[in-house]
Design an enzyme around this catalytic site. Structure first.
Site, mmCIF file in Angstrom:
data_model
loop_
_atom_site.group_PDB
_atom_site.id
_atom_site.type_symbol
_atom_site.label_atom_id
_atom_site.label_comp_id
_atom_site.label_asym_id
_atom_site.label_seq_id
_atom_site.Cartn_x
_atom_site.Cartn_y
_atom_site.Cartn_z
ATOM 1 N N HIS A 149 -64.632 -37.019 7.077
ATOM 2 C CA HIS A 149 -64.976 -36.558 5.729
ATOM 3 C C HIS A 149 -66.325 -35.845 5.712
ATOM 4 O O HIS A 149 -66.547 -34.954 4.884
ATOM 5 C CB HIS A 149 -64.990 -37.743 4.759
ATOM 6 C CG HIS A 149 -63.625 -38.140 4.293
ATOM 7 N ND1 HIS A 149 -63.310 -38.319 2.962
ATOM 8 C CD2 HIS A 149 -62.485 -38.386 4.981
ATOM 9 C CE1 HIS A 149 -62.039 -38.658 2.848
ATOM 10 N NE2 HIS A 149 -61.517 -38.715 4.064
ATOM 11 N N ARG A 168 -63.074 -42.272 9.850
ATOM 12 C CA ARG A 168 -62.737 -41.576 8.593
ATOM 13 C C ARG A 168 -63.992 -40.974 7.955
ATOM 14 O O ARG A 168 -63.977 -39.854 7.460
ATOM 15 C CB ARG A 168 -62.063 -42.556 7.629
ATOM 16 C CG ARG A 168 -61.579 -41.907 6.346
ATOM 17 C CD ARG A 168 -60.840 -42.896 5.464
ATOM 18 N NE ARG A 168 -60.575 -42.307 4.167
ATOM 19 C CZ ARG A 168 -60.602 -42.974 3.019
ATOM 20 N NH1 ARG A 168 -60.876 -44.268 3.014
ATOM 21 N NH2 ARG A 168 -60.344 -42.370 1.879
ATOM 22 N N ASN A 184 -63.858 -39.412 -1.980
ATOM 23 C CA ASN A 184 -64.720 -40.209 -1.102
ATOM 24 C C ASN A 184 -65.043 -41.600 -1.639
ATOM 25 O O ASN A 184 -65.670 -42.399 -0.944
ATOM 26 C CB ASN A 184 -66.025 -39.463 -0.830
ATOM 27 C CG ASN A 184 -65.845 -38.274 0.090
ATOM 28 O OD1 ASN A 184 -64.933 -38.256 0.923
ATOM 29 N ND2 ASN A 184 -66.686 -37.267 -0.066
ATOM 30 N N HIS A 214 -54.647 -42.113 12.276
ATOM 31 C CA HIS A 214 -53.995 -43.092 11.402
ATOM 32 C C HIS A 214 -53.377 -44.251 12.179
ATOM 33 O O HIS A 214 -52.765 -45.134 11.586
ATOM 34 C CB HIS A 214 -52.909 -42.411 10.555
ATOM 35 C CG HIS A 214 -53.476 -41.642 9.399
ATOM 36 N ND1 HIS A 214 -52.708 -40.826 8.592
ATOM 37 C CD2 HIS A 214 -54.728 -41.557 8.904
ATOM 38 C CE1 HIS A 214 -53.471 -40.272 7.658
ATOM 39 N NE2 HIS A 214 -54.700 -40.715 7.825
#
Length: 324
Positions: free
Chosen positions: A63, A59, A91, A191
């Site tokens: 980002h 993740r 974040n 996910h």
């Protein structure tokens, strides 16, 4: 003749990414021969002690890359004079384990090969190796990224998908970064590991409408279980639930298998299955894990070189949390 040469070079530049061309698979072969071994040792120790590290690092990498490229700018801490990317609202929930594993690897590599390995490369390889460690596909990661020279929280908004966004908006975010719907769905398969905080999906399980407590796209028993698991989330914002309740620590295609059953956790998960543009891909990856793995690996290879910095566009940070 000179004019023709200039026109040729101009046209060539439209199809040729000079930054990407400077990356190689064996970039540290001579300058830091223990690079891969050091990364492996670091992530193995961290993943054993903190099993959420794989999902957290994947993740964090995502980002980092979608906000002005894979340049480690997400790793920079804020100062009294600058609010950095990691302090942007979206974040703030990034898990500390991901930052920690990068810092540990950087510390070890600075001892072995001072001022040689970028934090951006560490994050890219750590994400790949951790995905592989929990059962996901191996894919190539080109090396030679430089660390970005800028990290600002106000650059983040609108560049990352939020789980509450409608599918059209999420598709547009990926499209604006050069990623197709197929690549977006494949990347969303991440996910299959990790968790989400209750506040990210609370509106779908509490007081949803006048006729139902929860969104009817949830499996009823799943919705009731979520209500129970998250009942104290307003007092304890750290409460969270696995994104894939069936095989939460294994990278597989179970995330896609869950969606038709109403076992998607987030609004964006439900949208992935209900939207006619994405549903056929969900069904394809639910039926064939090999096709999902191949698509995920290809999309990650593309993501990992997105807007990379090389040469004087960046630097090798001494510390990952501070620009030199």
């Amino acid at each position: 003749m000179t004019l023709l040469l200039i026109l040729f070079l101009t046209c060539l530049s439209l199809f040729f990414n000079p930054s990407q061309s400077q990356l190689t698979l064996d970039y540290y072969k001579h300058s830091c021969p223990t690079f891969e071994q050091t990364i492996q040792q670091t992530i193995t120790n961290k993943q054993i002690t903190s099993p959420s590290t794989a999902a957290a690092t994947l993740r964090l990498f995502f980002h980092d890359c979608l906000v002005d490229g894979c340049d480690g700018s997400i790793l920079v801490s804020s100062t009294p004079f600058n609010s950095a990317e990691r302090d942007a609202d979206i974040n703030l929930s990034l898990p500390g384990d991901a930052f920690d594993v990068v810092v540990r690897a950087k510390t070890a590599l600075e001892l072995a090969c001072p001022d040689t390995v970028s934090c951006a490369d560490i994050l890219a390889v750590a994400a790949r190796d951790l995905v592989t460690m929990v059962g996901g596909p191996y894919y190539n990661v080109l090396l030679g990224r430089k660390d970005g020279l800028v990290s600002k929280s106000n650059y983040v908004e609108g560049k990352l998908p939020r789980p509450t966004m409608p599918m059209s908006q999420i598709i547009n975010i990926f499209k604006s970064n050069g990623f197709s719907i197929q690549e977006m769905v494949a990347l969303s398969g991440a996910h299959t590991i990790g968790f989400s905080h209750c506040k990210e999906f609370s509106t779908g399980i509490y007081n949803f409408s006048k006729v139902s407590q929860y969104d009817r796209e949830y499996n009823p028993r799943f919705a009731q279980g979520l209500q129970q698991a998250c009942k104290d989330f307003t007092m304890n914002p750290t409460l969270s639930v696995f994104n894939d309740i069936m095989t939460p620590n294994k990278f597989d295609n179970m995330y896609f298998q869950n969606l038709p059953k109403g076992l998607g956790l987030l609004k964006s998960d439900h949208g992935m299955y209900s939207d006619p543009r994405t549903r056929p891909l969900v069904e394809l990856y639910a039926a064939d894990q090999n096709k999902f793995f191949a698509a995920f690996a290809k999309a990650m290879e593309k993501l990992s070189v997105y807007k990379v910095k090389t040469g004087r566009q960046g630097e090798i940070r001494h510390r990952c949390d501070a620009i030199n």
